[in-house]
Design a protein around this motif. Structure first.
Motif, PDB file in Angstrom:
ATOM      1  N   ASN A 195       0.710   8.964   8.330  1.00 18.40           N
ATOM      2  CA  ASN A 195       1.797   9.907   8.394  1.00 18.40           C
ATOM      3  C   ASN A 195       1.160  11.384   8.691  1.00 18.40           C
ATOM      4  OD1 ASN A 195       0.987  10.625   6.091  1.00 18.40           O
ATOM      5  ND2 ASN A 195       3.084  10.058   5.237  1.00 18.40           N
ATOM      6  N   SER A 205       3.984   7.183  -2.349  1.00 16.23           N
ATOM      7  CA  SER A 205       4.209   7.895  -0.538  1.00 16.23           C
ATOM      8  C   SER A 205       3.878   9.229  -0.813  1.00 16.23           C
ATOM      9  CB  SER A 205       5.423   7.501  -0.326  1.00 16.23           C
ATOM     10  OG  SER A 205       6.540   8.529  -1.054  1.00 16.23           O
ATOM     11  N   ASN A 230       1.936   5.261   4.959  1.00 20.04           N
ATOM     12  CA  ASN A 230       3.286   4.987   4.361  1.00 20.04           C
ATOM     13  C   ASN A 230       4.096   3.902   5.060  1.00 20.04           C
ATOM     14  OD1 ASN A 230       2.654   6.815   2.214  1.00 20.04           O
ATOM     15  ND2 ASN A 230       4.060   8.223   2.898  1.00 20.04           N
ATOM     16  N   SER A 280      -0.720  -2.037  -0.238  1.00 18.57           N
ATOM     17  CA  SER A 280      -0.398  -1.186   0.973  1.00 18.57           C
ATOM     18  C   SER A 280      -1.651  -0.880   1.757  1.00 18.57           C
ATOM     19  CB  SER A 280       0.292   0.145   0.768  1.00 18.57           C
ATOM     20  OG  SER A 280      -0.418   0.977  -0.271  1.00 18.57           O
ATOM     21  N   LEU A 283       2.919   1.071   3.113  1.00 16.88           N
ATOM     22  CA  LEU A 283       3.568   1.136   1.842  1.00 16.88           C
ATOM     23  C   LEU A 283       4.902   0.565   1.863  1.00 16.88           C
ATOM     24  CD1 LEU A 283       3.466   1.771  -0.888  1.00 16.88           C
ATOM     25  CD2 LEU A 283       4.120   4.307  -0.449  1.00 16.88           C
TER      26      LEU A 283
END
Length: 485
Positions: free
Chosen positions: A358, A174, A364, A338, A367
């Motif tokens: 993001n 992340s 994310n 992801s 993810l």
């Protein structure tokens, strides 16, 4: 009916993907992709599979099974390399097939790969948990069954170590692919050193008579499978091929590659070549140390062989490094998975928030979803039977990619840039890649095909119930149609 078929075969403009993925940060180099590829391909299986396949199907000729599987994987890897060089998009096969054959076929290929990432992540997390707990038991540390096993399995409620491991890898990723790649690079070097240590030490304990007969006489195992002869080698190929499919994890991250035209082919083909050399060397040493039948029902043939050859300390060190090395497979598969889920959201095939980046331009949301699903499967569900979905689904994607080279060649230099790498011996090698994948798929047992059929039935429901009506490509086509009217 013709309108329906046209809708299924709507093709995405490659320039749209270039624009959509342009916000992803290009930080990954050849070194990073080699580590991702080797880390994913050379996973726990290198410490177990050579002994298991030798005992069940091949005897010393297990090396032929590894080479046979590697040849087919190599043919497909050539196709992957050209596709990734020409179209460095997130989502690998899903995005490429969407451009080459149309949205429906892209969805089928992507859905096939999604099974690989969901289930493989859960498997590796669960396997790491079991091996980690195994390392702690000799020093008196035991986990209660409630937090050591999956729900309903031997008094288990949740596999806590699997939850922590998968969550920890997700947290690392992340923060960006670059940071995860640095950790991956270190762990892969450590794992390769452990493998080379086994090879060097094992060579001192070789007994040449264990290699004879190199191809045992054919017979039928009690479960109906083949042992010995070329039939046993073929059975071994189908079993081993699963180990080589990790190079898709490289291609899925091509939107984050520096100079992808050169980086992607070198990463894909280079990591496969390194993996093949390591697998073949370990297999030859292992069957030379002890009679192949010694590895029957042996969950850790490499450690067993070292201990019985008088090297218990080295065996323990290698087992510990093998556990650490499982993180490399988790990082590679979670990165790739992801990015695949992100590409589904990017195109509206799944809820659009999955395709949002993001403030650091990282996917994310996607993810988070793949991490949660992997944790649920790996921590709570007994799922051994789902393992076969990985091979079946991935082989279907491989067949699509191999065939995709033919329409790609007609478009290179037109609406798709001329890539720095092309499949050699065109048009023969792509056809051989397709045929090889089909032959291995045919060699899977009936349960694998049945589970794949169920998974694809679910995929069709998702596509016709949601994706077809929400895809950005479909909405654009409908808008164009109205404007013309």
């Amino acid at each position: 009916m013709s309108d329906f078929f046209k809708r299924l075969t709507l093709k995405e403009d490659p320039s749209i993907y270039e624009d959509k993925d342009s916000h992803l940060v290009r930080v990954l180099t050849v070194k990073d992709f080699l580590a991702l590829g080797v880390g994913t391909i050379v996973s726990t299986s290198i410490f177990t599979l050579p002994g298991v396949v030798a005992a069940q199907h091949t005897g010393p000729s297990v090396v032929f099974s590894f080479i046979g599987a590697a040849i087919v994987a190599g043919l497909v890897a050539f196709a992957y390399a050209e596709m990734a060089a020409a179209m460095p998009f997130a989502g690998s096969a899903y995005s490429w097939i969407n451009v080459m054959f149309g949205e429906f076929f892209g969805w089928v290929a992507g859905w096939a790969l999604l099974a690989e990432y969901f289930i493989a992540l859960a498997f590796v997390g669960s396997g790491l948990s079991a091996n980690f707990r195994g390392l702690l038991e000799p020093i008196g540390i035991h986990f209660p069954n409630a937090i050591a096993n999956t729900f309903g399995n031997n008094g288990g409620i949740v596999d806590l170590v699997a939850v922590v491991v998968i969550g920890g890898v997700a947290w690392l990723i992340s923060h960006g692919a670059g940071g995860a790649a640095k950790v991956e690079n270190v762990l892969v070097v450590l794992k390769v050193l452990a493998i080379l240590t086994f090879i060097v030490v094992g060579l001192t304990a070789i007994h040449v008579e264990n290699y004879f007969p190199f191809i045992p006489k054919y017979r039928v195992n009690p479960d109906g499978s083949a042992f010995g002869g070329w039939q046993g080698i073929y059975a071994g190929v189908s079993m081993i091929f699963l180990s080589y499919i990790g190079f898709d994890s490289i291609a899925a991250n091509s939107a984050e590659a520096k100079d992808p035209g050169k980086t992607m082919p070198r990463g894909i083909l280079g990591s496969l070549l390194i993996a093949v050399a390591l697998f073949v060397a370990v297999a030859l040493v292992l069957v030379g140390m002890f009679k192949y039948s010694s590895y029957a029902n042996n969950a850790e043939p490499v450690g067993w062989a070292l201990r019985h050859a008088g090297h218990p300390i080295i065996a323990s060190v290698i087992q510990a490094i093998a556990v650490i090395g499982m993180f490399t497979a988790l990082i590679g598969m979670m990165l790739a998975g992801s990015r695949l889920v992100y590409s589904f959201g990017r195109d509206g095939m799944l809820p659009g928030w999955l395709g949002k980046l993001n403030h650091k331009n990282l996917p994310n949301h996607a993810l988070l979803v793949i991490s949660v699903v992997a944790i649920v499967i790996g921590a709570f569900c007994p799922f051994a039977f789902l393992a076969q979905l990985i091979s079946a689904g991935t082989l279907i994607a491989f067949m699509f990619v191999s065939l995709g080279i033919y329409p790609l060649r007609r478009r290179e230099g037109k609406d798709i840039a001329m890539p720095d790498f092309k499949v050699p011996l065109y048009p023969v090698l792509p056809a051989l890649g397709f045929i090889g994948s089909l032959v291995i798929f045919w060699g899977l047992d009936i349960e694998a095909k049945m589970y794949a059929g169920i998974w694809f039935a679910i995929g069709l429901v998702v596509y016709f119930g949601y994706g077809m009506h929400h895809s950005t490509l479909g909405k654009k086509a409908d808008a164009d149609k109205k404007n013309k009217q």
